[in-house]
Design an enzyme around this catalytic site. Structure first.
Site: not given
Length: 558
Positions: A38, A264, A274
């Site tokens: 994104e 991850r 983020k």
RNA sequence: AACCCCGUGGUGUAAUGGUAGCACAAGUGGUUUUGGUCCACUUAGUCUAGGUUCGAGUCCUGGCGGGGUUGCCA
């Protein structure tokens, strides 16, 4: 040697699945993956892992990997992020070819799919407020209850959904829900919202839309539309997979990609959220997303980390479904490993101590040969000026050296790298007793660093000619990006920024260093790797310390 | 607590049911015109209890431990 020396590549579970599918001709021998960020921030080291997985597995199987902007939530996205993502993926060494896409280009198609779902009686418009929905949804241990309106007619749902699109309702007044199972033990299957009303200017489409698809509805369709075969994502989406499959099955789409999850990356001492990185940028605790202290791709690039080092790192950490915490030392090992091979060496002194060579003529300059990189002979040689007055590093002199100290001391002889053997004859101090100058002699026979009589010296130190030295600035970033250990709950990561990470120092460099270009990482011999920063001007060069050299002396004397 | 996923040296990872290997880190020594690099060696591991099997890190069952999920974010 005739045997193939190539390491037998161990096959992780993810590659095994792809290989199995290939064997069974599941997708007609095709492997097509995608990296779908994104555009709501800059990419970081965690994304690098995903990028390597997505692109490499496609590449290994003669497939392609798409780069797709998953821009279905207009409130957080912008074109600056899109551009940075493209630049970073490219810099890492991957090529998406023609396959660059925006999810927002599929909005019309997704809307049609939603209409189709309604027609099939598998979606309905829900009037519940978020608060009311929270009550209906149930809890982890209790089933949810069906909202009134769930049994609305298809015609009415179609009409209401059209009105949602036409802007007849306030934001949040209605949502479109998939009609699945309010009693499912998996909360994501309890009639999840698939379209919401949100009046917000989209960075690409402006105000074309006031309804936007939710991730769970949009993502599988994006994959399906692009004919993806294998859709890799991180573990937190595992529980979403039934919904991913439900949507594609409900629409009976021919292209049904397989979602496969992997763990991850967690890196010790490194903030990888983020949201938190955005906070640091917005509150100006760092100087932008590419601040060399940031674990972003652009920050690491600016700091001097190489793309190869990051790719090597991603190879090393492997792919599993286990929640691990990787030691940042492994990343640093990969960085040193690559830099050692490619970085040119230079002489540069950070804590200068003046050395006068008493038996060297004041007007003479000796141009000495220096090897640019002992690991890479083809990098060639350069000339380094030697003269009567030099600077050496203060750390390379001790007035009262301990047994194991190999460098300069009173009446000791050391080698100046690529220069001569010198012997310290006298130590000059100021009124405070601090050493300010050394008087030395050199042995003309040892030019280049070898003694014809075969005598050895234990120490080789770096140096620079005082009158030829060029002054520059170095930023001494600490070895780590940010200080926060996952697991250390409750720590405010912003207070964990290492204050020393901002300290700067002057450096006196050999003149050849002025030819280095911005973005190039070099080694200051015996001190570390430094990368010429974009903040450099004609008048002043600024270097970021990429990483220090391993230093066994310092380690022992810690 | 419900559901899902996962447990191999300090760390990250390998091992068609058949010798538990590699890398990082740590330590010791060697080479070296960077106390760098390189090389050699050392330390150290299958969460646990049963079961299947000639044989289990691997398959089965229970326990213990860790993670994820309860946005109209992705």
């Amino acid at each position: 040697m005739s045997t193939d020396e190539k390491n037998i590549e161990s096959v992780d579970f993810l590659r095994a699945i792809v290989a199995e599918d290939l064997k069974n001709n599941k997708h007609g021998g095709r492997v097509e993956t995608r990296f779908p960020p994104e555009p709501n921030g800059y990419l970081h080291i965690g994304h690098a892992k995903a990028i390597c997985i997505d692109f490499k597995i496609a590449e290994e199987n003669n497939g392609v990997c798409h780069l797709r902007m998953d821009d279905t939530n207009p409130t957080k996205e912008n074109m600056e992020y899109v551009e940075s993502i493209k630049e970073d993926v490219k810099w890492l060494g991957f090529d998406w070819g023609e396959h660059f896409y925006y999810a927002s280009d599929y909005f019309e198609q997704m809307y049609s799919y939603a209409v189709e779902l309604i027609k099939r009686g598998k979606a309905y418009v829900c009037d519940l407020s978020p608060e009311e929905w929270a009550e209906h949804r149930g809890t982890l241990t209790e089933a949810g209850k069906e909202p009134s309106g769930r049994e609305r007619s298809i015609e009415e749902n179609l009409e209401l959904f059209q009105q949602m699109r036409d802007g007849k309702f306030e934001d949040g007044a209605k949502v479109l829900r998939a009609k699945i199972d309010m009693a499912s033990p998996n909360i994501h299957m309890r009639d999840p919202a698939i379209y919401r009303i949100r009046r917000f200017h989209h960075y690409r489409l402006g105000d074309d839309w006031c309804v936007y698809p939710m991730y769970d509805f949009a993502h599988c369709l994006e994959d399906s539309i692009e004919n993806i075969t294998h859709s890799f994502c991180t573990l937190e989406f595992e529980i979403h997979r039934p919904l991913y499959d439900w949507v594609l099955d409900a629409l009976e789409l021919e292209s049904h990609p397989q979602q496969i999850e992997f763990a991850r990356l967690n890196l010790s001492y490194t903030v990888m959220s983020k949201r938190k990185l955005l906070e640091l940028v917005q509150e100006k605790l760092v100087n932008g997303w590419d601040d060399p202290r940031m674990p972003t791709i652009s920050g690491m690039r600016r700091r001097g980390y190489t793309a190869k080092a990051i790719r090597d790192f991603c190879d090393t950490i492997g792919i599993t479904k286990f929640n691990s915490l990787t030691d940042v030392a492994l990343l640093e090992h990969c960085v040193r490993g690559d830099l050692n091979k490619v970085a040119s060496r230079y002489l540069a002194v950070m804590n200068p101590l003046k050395v006068v060579i008493e038996n060297f003529d004041e007007n003479e300059v000796d141009m000495l040969d220096a090897v640019n990189n002992p690991e890479m002979p083809e990098a060639g040689n350069r000339k380094v000026p030697f003269s009567r007055e030099l600077y050496i590093d203060r750390n390379d002199f001790m007035e009262d050296p301990p047994k194991k100290f190999f460098r300069l001391g009173p009446d000791r002889e050391v080698r100046l790298r690529y220069g001569y053997f010198i012997t310290c004859k006298e130590v000059i101090k100021d009124e405070n007793g601090e050493v300010v100058e050394l008087r030395c002699t050199y042995d003309p026979e040892t030019r280049g660093g070898n003694a014809p009589d075969g005598r050895k010296v234990k120490g080789t130190i770096h140096w620079v000619s005082a009158k030829h030295a060029v002054k520059a600035e170095v930023r001494l970033y600490d070895r780590l990006f940010l200080y926060e250990n996952p697991g250390a709950n409750g720590i405010d990561f912003k207070t964990q920024l290492n204050p020393d990470s901002l300290s700067t120092a002057d450096v006196y460099m050999e003149p050849e260093l002025t030819k280095v270009e911005v973005g190039t990482c070099v080694q200051f011999e015996r001190q570390g790797y430094f990368c010429l920063d974009k903040d450099s001007t004609d008048g002043k060069m600024v270097f970021n310390r990429t990483i220090t050299l391993r230093d066994s002396w310092a380690k022992k004397n810690k």
